[in-house]
Structures are given as structure tokens and as C-alpha cells.
Design an enzyme around this catalytic site. Structure first.
Site, PDB file in Angstrom:
ATOM      1  N   GLU A  64      -3.571   8.955   7.680  1.00  0.00           N
ATOM      2  CA  GLU A  64      -3.110   8.781   9.056  1.00  0.00           C
ATOM      3  C   GLU A  64      -2.690   7.327   9.297  1.00  0.00           C
ATOM      4  OE1 GLU A  64      -2.517  11.039  11.367  1.00  0.00           O
ATOM      5  OE2 GLU A  64      -3.110  12.585   9.930  1.00  0.00           O
TER       6      GLU A  64
ATOM      7  N   HIS B 162       6.052   9.218  12.661  1.00  0.00           N
ATOM      8  CA  HIS B 162       4.742   9.395  12.021  1.00  0.00           C
ATOM      9  C   HIS B 162       4.697  10.722  11.255  1.00  0.00           C
ATOM     10  CE1 HIS B 162       0.209   9.445  11.937  1.00  0.00           C
ATOM     11  NE2 HIS B 162       0.441  10.740  11.946  1.00  0.00           N
ATOM     12  N   GLU B 163       5.145  11.796  11.886  1.00  0.00           N
ATOM     13  CA  GLU B 163       5.101  13.106  11.244  1.00  0.00           C
ATOM     14  C   GLU B 163       6.060  13.183  10.051  1.00  0.00           C
ATOM     15  OE1 GLU B 163       2.758  15.053  11.849  1.00  0.00           O
ATOM     16  OE2 GLU B 163       2.073  14.013  13.649  1.00  0.00           O
TER      17      GLU B 163
ATOM     18  N   HIS C 235       4.462  11.668   7.030  1.00  0.00           N
ATOM     19  CA  HIS C 235       3.567  12.567   6.295  1.00  0.00           C
ATOM     20  C   HIS C 235       4.356  13.354   5.249  1.00  0.00           C
ATOM     21  CE1 HIS C 235      -0.289  12.015   8.131  1.00  0.00           C
ATOM     22  NE2 HIS C 235       0.121  12.334   9.354  1.00  0.00           N
TER      23      HIS C 235
END
Length: 312
Positions: free
Chosen positions: A230, A150-151, A154
Site C-alpha cells: 500500500e 494508486h490503484e 497496484h
């Protein structure tokens, strides 16, 4: 094989839907800025104030964008993670980075029992990923992979750049509104005497309403963009791991931890995997719409539901 294909296609559909929604919100944002700028320019019949506000807002926010990684790491007292000190953790991030086709970001650890993580940096070559000690203690390997993917998403999706653009626009609108509120008592409305006599009150009321409502509307749009990014990072992260349950399980465990981070601040809350104040961690309960629209992150139950839909 058919199940995997269906899952991947569903994830791609969700990913591009979130991208479209993000850019739609950005277009609305720009429309609001243009409309406010035109209104205030008409009131004062002088575009100079717009140029000053834009330059100041861009300068301040680009400065914070350029040094965001150093500022955030210092605020949260993060320490570097090296291969020798944390070999398994380092290898997890390294493998995901290779899969994502990204340079290996600088890796940091924050000593805090609250499970959380963040990514920042002005581009993929200057990226930073940080995790808390609580995240390492509470998650297993597949869950940790979900959070790190997930990070990394980003970083790959250039969310820092999009966030900076949104912050610049919010700052511009706030500065312009503040200038109008302060100057309406001393300034001069453009036009001849007859125009002033007939339209002065109406124009001032319109300008006053815009100066009060515009920063609120701009902030709400900024928060909406943050929430969409997100969702996009969740989807992109699952495309890296091909295992939605890992991220969903991580979200459930994080939702069960109510204690906020010791170093939580409003300035950096939007960067984290989940709200560091714990305000959105309501477990199975439905989050009210008021809390939802003023949150930097989507409610955890909505994120989990979106991930579960990929398996159906």
C-alpha cells in the site's frame, strides 16, 4: 524546478525502499516455510505430506488468483463504467493509464456511499479497476486522480501476483499445521523405539508449538507485506500524478467517513484503497500497535505523513 526534482527523487527513494522491504519480508516468509517444512519432515521422516499440502494449497490459491476479478466484481455487485455513461470519469482513468504505460483496464462502479476503490486481475491485460459512488461524490478531480493512480500502481507493480504468492504460503503453512494437529493423535513418529522413547515428548512439544504459532506468524507476515505494498502504491501513484497533495487530501476525506461499505467482506478487504470496514479510519488519532499489525492497510495518518514528507 528544484522543488519538483527534490520531490520526485524523494518519491523514488521511498518507492525502492518499500520494494526492498517487501522482498525482505517475502524472503523471511520463505525461510519460515522452509523451517517448518523441515521440522515436520524430520518428525514424520516422510516428505510426502509436504508435497500433498503444497499441491493442494497452490491449486486452491491459483484458482482464486485466476478468477479473482470475476469473483470480486460479483461480490460487490459492480457495474461497468463506459465512456458514454461517465465520460469525465472514464477520461481520468484513461489519461492515467496512458501515463503509466498500461493497457486500459476494465472499469466498474459500485453503488455504495462509502468512498473506496480497488484494483485486481491476474495481470495488466486482465486488470480491473472499480470505484464506489461515494468516492465520486466526495472527491474532486485531483483527489480522484490520486486514488486511481494508486490503484493503477497496484496493477503496474504486480501486487496481485505477490499477494497470491503470500496467500499460497499462508495456506501451505495452515494446512501443514492442521495436518500435524490432527495426526499427532493417530500418526506415528519416525525413528526406532529408542529414539521414540527419548525424544517423543520434546519433538511433539516443538511440533505442537509450531503448528499453533506458525499460521499466526505467517498471517502477520502476509499482512505486513500487504501494508508495504500500500505504501508502494501510494508512492508510485504520486509519481504518476506529480501531486502528493491530491492523494493526501483524498485520504483525509476518506478518513472522515466512518460508515463501512455495505458489501465489505474479509475475503476482499485487502484489495481496497482503504479498509472497507472503517476500522483504521481514526482521523488524527494515533493507531495502536495491536491494530496496526493485524491490519491489511497502514494507518491513514502514516500514509498521509509519508506523502507530506515528499514536499519537505
Amino acid at each position: 524546478m528544484d522543488i519538483l526534482y527534490t520531490t520526485v527523487m524523494t518519491l523514488y527513494t521511498q518507492k525502492y525502499a518499500n520494494i526492498r522491504k517487501t522482498w525482505l519480508l517475502m524472503a523471511i516468509f520463505f525461510g519460515v516455510v522452509i523451517g517448518i517444512g523441515w521440522t515436520f519432515s524430520y518428525i514424520y521422516q516422510s516428505p510426502g505430506i509436504l508435497y500433498i499440502a503444497v499441491v493442494f494449497s497452490i491449486f486452491m490459491n491459483v484458482l482464486s488468483y485466476w478468477f479473482s476479478d470475476k469473483i470480486v466484481l460479483r461480490l460487490h455487485r459492480a457495474q461497468p463504467v463506459e465512456l458514454k455513461s461517465h465520460p469525465e470519469l472514464y477520461r481520468v482513468l484513461e489519461n492515467l493509464t496512458i501515463t503509466a504505460g498500461l493497457p486500459m483496464p476494465r472499469f466498474y462502479l459500485i453503488e455504495d456511499p462509502a468512498p473506496n476503490a480497488f484494483a485486481t486481475g491476474r495481470n495488466s491485460e486482465h486488470a480491473v479497476v472499480a470505484v464506489t459512488s461515494g468516492l465520486l461524490e466526495k472527491l474532486d478531480r485531483s483527489e480522484l486522480e490520486g486514488v486511481l493512480a494508486h490503484e493503477l500502481s497496484h496493477i503496474g507493480n504486480r501486487d496481485m501476483l505477490i499477494s497470491t504468492i503470500a496467500v499460497v504460503l499462508v495456506g501451505f503453512i495452515s494446512i501443514l499445521s492442521d495436518m500435524f494437529m490432527r495426526s499427532m493423535w493417530y500418526g506415528d513418529i519416525g525413528g526406532n523405539d529408542r529414539d521414540k522413547g527419548r525424544a517423543h515428548a520434546v519433538i511433539l512439544l516443538i511440533g505442537l508449538a509450531l503448528s499453533i504459532l506458525a499460521p499466526i506468524i505467517a498471517s502477520l507476515i502476509h499482512l505486513a507485506i500487504s501494508r508495504k505494498r500500500e505504501f508502494l502504491a501510494d508512492t508510485s501513484g504520486v509519481l504518476l500524478t506529480r501531486y502528493p497533495e491530491g492523494l493526501a487530501s483524498a485520504l483525509r476525506k476518506i478518513a472522515s467517513f466512518k460508515q463501512p461499505m455495505r458489501t465489505a467482506t474479509n475475503a476482499t478487504a485487502h484489495l481496497f484503497f482503504e479498509n472497507p470496514f472503517g476500522a483504521d479510519r481514526q482521523g488524527p488519532r494515533k493507531t495502536s500497535w495491536v491494530v496496526r499489525i493485524f491490519s491489511t492497510h497502514p494507518p491513514i495518518e502514516e500514509r498521509i505523513a509519508a506523502l507530506e514528507r515528499t514536499r519537505t
